[in-house]
Design a protein around this motif. Structure first.
Motif, PDB file in Angstrom:
ATOM      1  N   LEU A   1       0.838  -1.195   0.000  1.00 45.90           N
ATOM      2  CA  LEU A   1       0.000   0.000   0.000  1.00 45.90           C
ATOM      3  C   LEU A   1       0.875   1.248   0.000  1.00 45.90           C
ATOM      4  N   PHE A   2       0.545   2.217  -0.848  1.00 41.13           N
ATOM      5  CA  PHE A   2       1.382   3.387  -1.105  1.00 41.13           C
ATOM      6  C   PHE A   2       2.706   2.896  -1.699  1.00 41.13           C
ATOM      7  N   ALA A   3       2.603   2.156  -2.800  1.00 38.46           N
ATOM      8  CA  ALA A   3       3.727   1.399  -3.339  1.00 38.46           C
ATOM      9  C   ALA A   3       4.746   2.238  -4.097  1.00 38.46           C
ATOM     10  N   GLY A   4       4.414   3.488  -4.443  1.00 36.94           N
ATOM     11  CA  GLY A   4       5.349   4.286  -5.209  1.00 36.94           C
ATOM     12  C   GLY A   4       5.668   3.624  -6.532  1.00 36.94           C
TER      13      GLY A   4
ATOM     14  N   ILE B   1       2.494  -4.549   3.214  1.00 38.40           N
ATOM     15  CA  ILE B   1       3.526  -3.521   3.356  1.00 38.40           C
ATOM     16  C   ILE B   1       2.815  -2.178   3.241  1.00 38.40           C
ATOM     17  N   ILE B   2       3.068  -1.269   4.172  1.00 37.62           N
ATOM     18  CA  ILE B   2       2.405   0.033   4.116  1.00 37.62           C
ATOM     19  C   ILE B   2       3.432   1.122   4.403  1.00 37.62           C
ATOM     20  N   ASP B   3       3.560   2.064   3.463  1.00 40.77           N
ATOM     21  CA  ASP B   3       4.543   3.141   3.549  1.00 40.77           C
ATOM     22  C   ASP B   3       3.869   4.457   3.153  1.00 40.77           C
TER      23      ASP B   3
ATOM     24  N   ALA C   1      -7.180   6.138   8.007  1.00 43.20           N
ATOM     25  CA  ALA C   1      -8.339   5.410   7.481  1.00 43.20           C
ATOM     26  C   ALA C   1      -7.950   3.992   7.074  1.00 43.20           C
ATOM     27  N   GLN C   2      -6.779   3.851   6.427  1.00 42.89           N
ATOM     28  CA  GLN C   2      -6.343   2.524   6.026  1.00 42.89           C
ATOM     29  C   GLN C   2      -5.990   1.660   7.235  1.00 42.89           C
ATOM     30  N   SER C   3      -5.456   2.259   8.273  1.00 45.13           N
ATOM     31  CA  SER C   3      -5.116   1.506   9.484  1.00 45.13           C
ATOM     32  C   SER C   3      -6.362   0.952  10.166  1.00 45.13           C
ATOM     33  N   VAL C   4      -7.434   1.720  10.112  1.00 47.99           N
ATOM     34  CA  VAL C   4      -8.699   1.233  10.681  1.00 47.99           C
ATOM     35  C   VAL C   4      -9.150  -0.036   9.960  1.00 47.99           C
ATOM     36  N   GLU C   5      -9.039  -0.047   8.639  1.00 51.70           N
ATOM     37  CA  GLU C   5      -9.442  -1.233   7.869  1.00 51.70           C
ATOM     38  C   GLU C   5      -8.480  -2.401   8.103  1.00 51.70           C
ATOM     39  N   LEU C   6      -7.195  -2.117   8.209  1.00 55.02           N
ATOM     40  CA  LEU C   6      -6.239  -3.183   8.504  1.00 55.02           C
ATOM     41  C   LEU C   6      -6.498  -3.784   9.879  1.00 55.02           C
TER      42      LEU C   6
ATOM     43  N   ILE D   1       2.132  -7.376   9.137  1.00 56.69           N
ATOM     44  CA  ILE D   1       2.173  -6.046   8.533  1.00 56.69           C
ATOM     45  C   ILE D   1       3.582  -5.491   8.682  1.00 56.69           C
ATOM     46  N   ALA D   2       4.163  -5.066   7.559  1.00 55.84           N
ATOM     47  CA  ALA D   2       5.445  -4.356   7.559  1.00 55.84           C
ATOM     48  C   ALA D   2       5.134  -2.879   7.352  1.00 55.84           C
ATOM     49  N   ALA D   3       5.374  -2.074   8.358  1.00 54.55           N
ATOM     50  CA  ALA D   3       5.054  -0.651   8.283  1.00 54.55           C
ATOM     51  C   ALA D   3       6.336   0.162   8.143  1.00 54.55           C
ATOM     52  N   VAL D   4       6.307   1.137   7.240  1.00 54.27           N
ATOM     53  CA  VAL D   4       7.416   2.069   7.051  1.00 54.27           C
ATOM     54  C   VAL D   4       6.867   3.473   7.265  1.00 54.27           C
TER      55      VAL D   4
END
Length: 397
Positions: A256-259, A323-325, A333-338, A346-349
């Motif tokens: 998510l937010f993959a660039g 993966i979320i960056d 909002a995305q964290s609520v759904e996760l 979950i790998a968070a950056v």
């Protein structure tokens, strides 16, 4: 007399009385702007431009102090949310390794000057001996002056976004004056003479000698002009290693937010990846990089605004790891759904410990465990710090 009690989030000293003071350290005693009692952590700045340039904030402090302070910034953000976890030793990029930077240029009576703005001012400071920038960028300063003469009007300041690529420098001139067809030919010849990979003008390519490729674990991509890139190659490797550890042996990954694929493409060595990003140009870059690479599993690249339309739990049912960056604002909002999903890992950056702590609290309240945080300092001598972290569902330990 004033005594510096702590540093604020900008790295400024906060005294017992009065306003914050730049370039001070905790415990120092100040009398009318003069340091009466210096800290044992105070060192001579390694860069001769430090006092005038606004590019660095912490060169007056020892490496050990900066590492401990940045780690504590992360710890403080988590503690404010009641979160405790393992915080690993910080990984710091070396000096003169910054491969991406925004310089500015302006015309002068004698020619042109290029550099960084002074601290809290619009005064432009030349930095020929900068200890932060990659040598390839410093070597190009004469070219930047030439391009400023072509791009800037008498009073305007132009931006020069520069990145180091495998095939040379990738430069995007911002806010330059419009070019005539003849001027475009002259600029293209200038770029060729200096062996640039690519030269763009407000995002429009003027000249490209070779594609300005970036290598993401063997997959080569050509980002759009001025696209986001991790600040140092070492920082990218540090974050990528942490992400790989966090996702483990997952075979289905959502990025998510993959660039343009910093984490997606390396992950595709072992897993099928669903990569989502709001910027269509970045998604095209990612998809092209995947199609041209060897031995990668399937990558499905999708344009999606995750702030307006976050991925829902039902869409993540077959996903082994996320993966979320997100940008500095985080991804509430995305964290609520996760938090409502059943994704095992979950790998968070993050580049913002405060928004990370907020999102981490959401995930923890949803049943996740924050196993560890890896601080990464690729903005050496600044007040910025990044991190990678692993969350797992509570029953996984």
């Amino acid at each position: 007399m004033q005594t510096i009690e702590r540093l604020n989030h900008k790295g400024e000293g906060v005294p017992d009385t009065g306003a914050p003071i730049p370039r001070m350290l905790p415990g120092e005693v100040i009398d009318d702007g003069r340091i009466v009692t210096p800290s044992t952590d105070r060192v001579a700045a390694p860069c001769r431009h430090y006092k005038s340039c606004g590019g660095c904030a912490m060169q007056h402090a020892s490496d050990a102090f900066v590492a401990a302070w940045k780690t504590d910034v992360i710890r403080t953000g988590l503690t404010a949310r009641g979160i405790e976890t393992e915080i690993r030793p910080i990984q710091t990029s070396p000096a003169r390794s910054r491969r991406r930077a925004m310089l500015h240029g302006k015309r002068t009576k004698k020619g042109a000057m290029v550099g960084f703005f002074g601290r809290g001012s619009d005064a432009l400071i030349e930095v020929p001996d900068c200890q932060l920038l990659d040598p390839a960028i410093l070597e190009a300063l004469p070219f930047f002056e030439e391009i400023t003469l072509a791009a800037a009007s008498r009073k305007a300041v132009v931006g020069i976004m520069v990145s180091v690529s495998e095939n040379g420098l990738d430069i995007d001139v911002r806010d330059g004056k419009p070019l005539s067809p003849q001027e475009q030919l002259e600029i293209a010849a200038l770029a060729e003479r200096h062996k640039l990979a690519r030269l763009s003008w407000d995002g429009e390519v003027v000249a490209m000698r070779l594609p300005p490729t970036q290598n993401f674990a063997g997959a080569k991509v050509t980002p759009p002009p001025g696209a986001f890139l991790q600040a140092t190659a070492q920082g990218e490797r540090d974050l990528s290693r942490a992400v790989a550890e966090a996702v483990g042996d997952a075979s289905q990954i959502a990025d998510l937010f993959a660039g343009c694929g910093t984490f997606s493409l390396p992950a595709a060595r072992q897993a099928e990846v669903w990569a989502l990003e709001n910027d269509e140009a970045l998604i095209r870059t990612l998809d092209d990089g995947w199609r041209k690479a060897d031995s990668l599993k399937k990558v499905t690249a999708e344009v999606r605004d995750l702030f307006r339309r976050p991925v829902l739990p039902d869409e993540l049912r077959k996903i082994d790891a996320v993966i979320i960056d997100p940008p500095r604002a985080g991804a509430e909002a995305q964290s609520v759904e996760l938090a409502a999903s059943t994704v095992p890992r979950i790998a968070a950056v993050s580049c913002n410990p405060v928004s990370f702590a907020r999102d981490a609290e959401i995930l923890i309240n949803g049943g996740y465990v924050l196993n560890w945080v890896q601080p990464v300092d690729q903005f050496r001598w600044s007040s910025h710090v990044e991190l990678a972290a692993q969350f797992t569902r509570a029953h996984m330990g």
